[in-house]
Write an enzyme that holds these catalytic residues in place. Structure first.
Site, PDB file in Angstrom:
ATOM      1  N   THR A  31      -1.535 -42.052  12.287  1.00  0.00           N
ATOM      2  CA  THR A  31      -0.761 -43.161  11.677  1.00  0.00           C
ATOM      3  C   THR A  31       0.711 -43.073  12.078  1.00  0.00           C
ATOM      4  OG1 THR A  31      -0.439 -41.906   9.621  1.00  0.00           O
ATOM      5  CG2 THR A  31      -2.277 -43.463   9.674  1.00  0.00           C
ATOM      6  N   PHE A  38      -8.184 -46.065   8.109  1.00  0.00           N
ATOM      7  CA  PHE A  38      -9.166 -46.969   7.509  1.00  0.00           C
ATOM      8  C   PHE A  38      -8.898 -47.227   6.037  1.00  0.00           C
ATOM      9  CE2 PHE A  38     -13.245 -46.749  10.285  1.00  0.00           C
ATOM     10  CZ  PHE A  38     -12.715 -47.749  11.090  1.00  0.00           C
ATOM     11  N   HIS A 124     -16.758 -39.105  16.981  1.00  0.00           N
ATOM     12  CA  HIS A 124     -17.031 -40.539  16.882  1.00  0.00           C
ATOM     13  C   HIS A 124     -16.744 -41.264  18.189  1.00  0.00           C
ATOM     14  CE1 HIS A 124     -16.531 -40.130  12.240  1.00  0.00           C
ATOM     15  NE2 HIS A 124     -17.663 -39.647  12.672  1.00  0.00           N
TER      16      HIS A 124
HETATM   17  P1  NAD Z   1      -9.450 -42.320   6.583  1.00  0.00           P
HETATM   18  O1  NAD Z   1      -8.699 -43.602   6.846  1.00  0.00           O
HETATM   19  O2  NAD Z   1     -10.633 -42.384   5.716  1.00  0.00           O
HETATM   20  O3  NAD Z   1      -8.451 -41.260   5.945  1.00  0.00           O
HETATM   21  C1  NAD Z   1      -7.191 -41.019   6.483  1.00  0.00           C
HETATM   22  C2  NAD Z   1      -6.453 -40.143   5.485  1.00  0.00           C
HETATM   23  O4  NAD Z   1      -5.231 -39.757   6.074  1.00  0.00           O
HETATM   24  C3  NAD Z   1      -6.151 -40.868   4.179  1.00  0.00           C
HETATM   25  O5  NAD Z   1      -6.623 -40.087   3.100  1.00  0.00           O
HETATM   26  C4  NAD Z   1      -4.614 -40.958   4.167  1.00  0.00           C
HETATM   27  O6  NAD Z   1      -4.072 -40.718   2.883  1.00  0.00           O
HETATM   28  C5  NAD Z   1      -4.209 -39.845   5.104  1.00  0.00           C
HETATM   29  N1  NAD Z   1      -2.976 -40.115   5.850  1.00  0.00           N
HETATM   30  C6  NAD Z   1      -2.698 -41.220   6.601  1.00  0.00           C
HETATM   31  N2  NAD Z   1      -1.516 -41.056   7.221  1.00  0.00           N
HETATM   32  C7  NAD Z   1      -1.028 -39.847   6.826  1.00  0.00           C
HETATM   33  C8  NAD Z   1       0.156 -39.132   7.128  1.00  0.00           C
HETATM   34  N3  NAD Z   1       1.072 -39.611   7.960  1.00  0.00           N
HETATM   35  N4  NAD Z   1       0.330 -37.920   6.528  1.00  0.00           N
HETATM   36  C9  NAD Z   1      -0.605 -37.412   5.667  1.00  0.00           C
HETATM   37  N5  NAD Z   1      -1.756 -38.040   5.381  1.00  0.00           N
HETATM   38  C10 NAD Z   1      -1.966 -39.254   5.945  1.00  0.00           C
HETATM   39  O7  NAD Z   1      -9.761 -41.659   7.992  1.00  0.00           O
HETATM   40  P2  NAD Z   1     -10.929 -40.655   8.431  1.00  0.00           P
HETATM   41  O8  NAD Z   1     -11.169 -39.654   7.371  1.00  0.00           O
HETATM   42  O9  NAD Z   1     -10.589 -40.247   9.808  1.00  0.00           O
HETATM   43  O10 NAD Z   1     -12.220 -41.585   8.514  1.00  0.00           O
HETATM   44  C11 NAD Z   1     -12.130 -42.862   9.100  1.00  0.00           C
HETATM   45  C12 NAD Z   1     -12.992 -43.149  10.312  1.00  0.00           C
HETATM   46  O11 NAD Z   1     -12.304 -44.162  11.030  1.00  0.00           O
HETATM   47  C13 NAD Z   1     -13.127 -42.023  11.282  1.00  0.00           C
HETATM   48  O12 NAD Z   1     -14.472 -41.846  11.452  1.00  0.00           O
HETATM   49  C14 NAD Z   1     -12.512 -42.501  12.613  1.00  0.00           C
HETATM   50  O13 NAD Z   1     -13.485 -42.476  13.633  1.00  0.00           O
HETATM   51  C15 NAD Z   1     -12.160 -43.931  12.413  1.00  0.00           C
HETATM   52  N6  NAD Z   1     -10.754 -44.304  12.741  1.00  0.00           N
HETATM   53  C16 NAD Z   1     -10.118 -43.747  13.822  1.00  0.00           C
HETATM   54  C17 NAD Z   1      -8.798 -44.082  14.100  1.00  0.00           C
HETATM   55  C18 NAD Z   1      -8.126 -43.442  15.304  1.00  0.00           C
HETATM   56  O14 NAD Z   1      -8.807 -43.107  16.274  1.00  0.00           O
HETATM   57  N7  NAD Z   1      -6.806 -43.248  15.258  1.00  0.00           N
HETATM   58  C19 NAD Z   1      -8.113 -44.987  13.294  1.00  0.00           C
HETATM   59  C20 NAD Z   1      -8.796 -45.551  12.194  1.00  0.00           C
HETATM   60  C21 NAD Z   1     -10.118 -45.194  11.932  1.00  0.00           C
END
Ligand code: NAD
Length: 253
Positions: A31, A38, A124
């Site tokens: 992020t 997500f 994934h």
């Molecule tokens: P998720 O969105 O479920 O969880 C992300 C977590 O990260 C949240 O709990 C949030 O509070 C925390 N977070 C976000 N930014 C943060 C920061 N800067 N500092 C601290 N904490 C932070 O994501 P997940 O558990 O990876 O599951 C989602 C699915 O979505 C995965 O399977 C993935 O494949 C896919 N996905 C991938 C991407 C990518 O490739 N960058 C992006 C979105 C979703």
């Protein structure tokens, strides 16, 4: 145990004591590169319901919608670069502290930050290219985009197979090789760092549990609480970039 940035010291001590650590990342690690996660407010799911694998396979309309979304999202985030968190993780790998990075992310940013590809286990898949689901031929996104923009039709392989972004959708079987590699790395580590994942997506979220069951320490770094916080030896509810900078500086990496 939960806490904030003031417990960087104990986290550094866990890292220092570790002989072989594994890093496990989720969308939260990206992020700070401008890629939405997500489940945070404003995250991808607050905007769009995911297209399940069965629907993608069954319906040309679903495939067209999946590719429309893919190119729309890539236009938003395609130029994303690794951030301080990715770079801190890369330093831990280069220092020999971390054997593998198991990631749920599909953005390729761990490799872009300098982690050798053979050290990155993508559970994934990878969203930077596409594959034919029949013959497994690789297809480049730029070529698909040109065709899609010309006739709006979802891509078809020269073998006649359905072409899909090389990611794993909900309902799609997990990649066998990556799952085996992740299991082996998890069972070989004495410290498992789960970073930026809500730890709600299974089977990926089973790896921290497996590590803990096997006797490894578990350190979670995530802004929000996760269902596995109670299981962890230490939890940092903090921002990833600043935490990893402090942690790696503390451990001298
Ligand atoms: P998720 O969105 O479920 O969880 C992300 C977590 O990260 C949240 O709990 C949030 O509070 C925390 N977070 C976000 N930014 C943060 C920061 N800067 N500092 C601290 N904490 C932070 O994501 P997940 O558990 O990876 O599951 C989602 C699915 O979505 C995965 O399977 C993935 O494949 C896919 N996905 C991938 C991407 C990518 O490739 N960058 C992006 C979105 C979703």
């Amino acid at each position: 145990m939960t806490g904030d940035i003031s417990i960087i010291d104990p986290a550094g001590a866990l890292l220092e004591r570790s002989r072989q650590a594994v890093v496990f990342t989720g969308a939260g690690v990206s992020t700070e590169s401008g890629i939405p996660d997500f489940r945070s407010p404003g995250g991808l799911w607050s905007r769009l319901q995911p297209i399940e694998f069965q629907d993608f396979m069954a319906s040309e309309q679903a495939r067209r919608e999946a590719w429309r979304r893919k190119f729309e999202l890539d236009a938003e985030i395609g130029a994303a670069q690794p951030n301080a968190g990715h770079r801190a993780i890369a330093r831990l790998v280069a220092a020999g502290k971390v054997s593998h990075v198991i990631t749920q992310n599909i953005d390729g940013l761990h490799q872009a930050s300098g982690v050798p590809a053979e050290r990155v286990i993508e559970l994934h898949g990878n969203g930077t290219y596409a594959v034919c689901l029949s013959c497994r031929a690789r297809h480049e996104l730029a070529d698909i985009k040109t065709g899609f923009e010309t006739d709006g039709a979802p891509p078809v392989c020269h073998c006649g197979g359905i072409v899909k972004s090389a990611t794993i959708s909900f309902g799609q079987p997990m990649p066998v090789f990556a799952m085996r590699a992740a299991e082996a790395a998890t069972l070989a580590c004495d410290l498992f760092l789960a970073i930026g994942s809500s730890l709600q997506v299974y089977p990926a979220a089973g790896f921290p549990v497996l590590a803990k069951d096997n006797g490894a320490r578990l350190l979670i770094i995530n802004r929000e609480p996760t269902p596995l916080d109670e299981l962890a030896d230490l939890v940092l509810h903090a921002e990833i970039g600043p935490s990893l900078i402090a942690l790696t500086a503390d451990a001298g990496h």
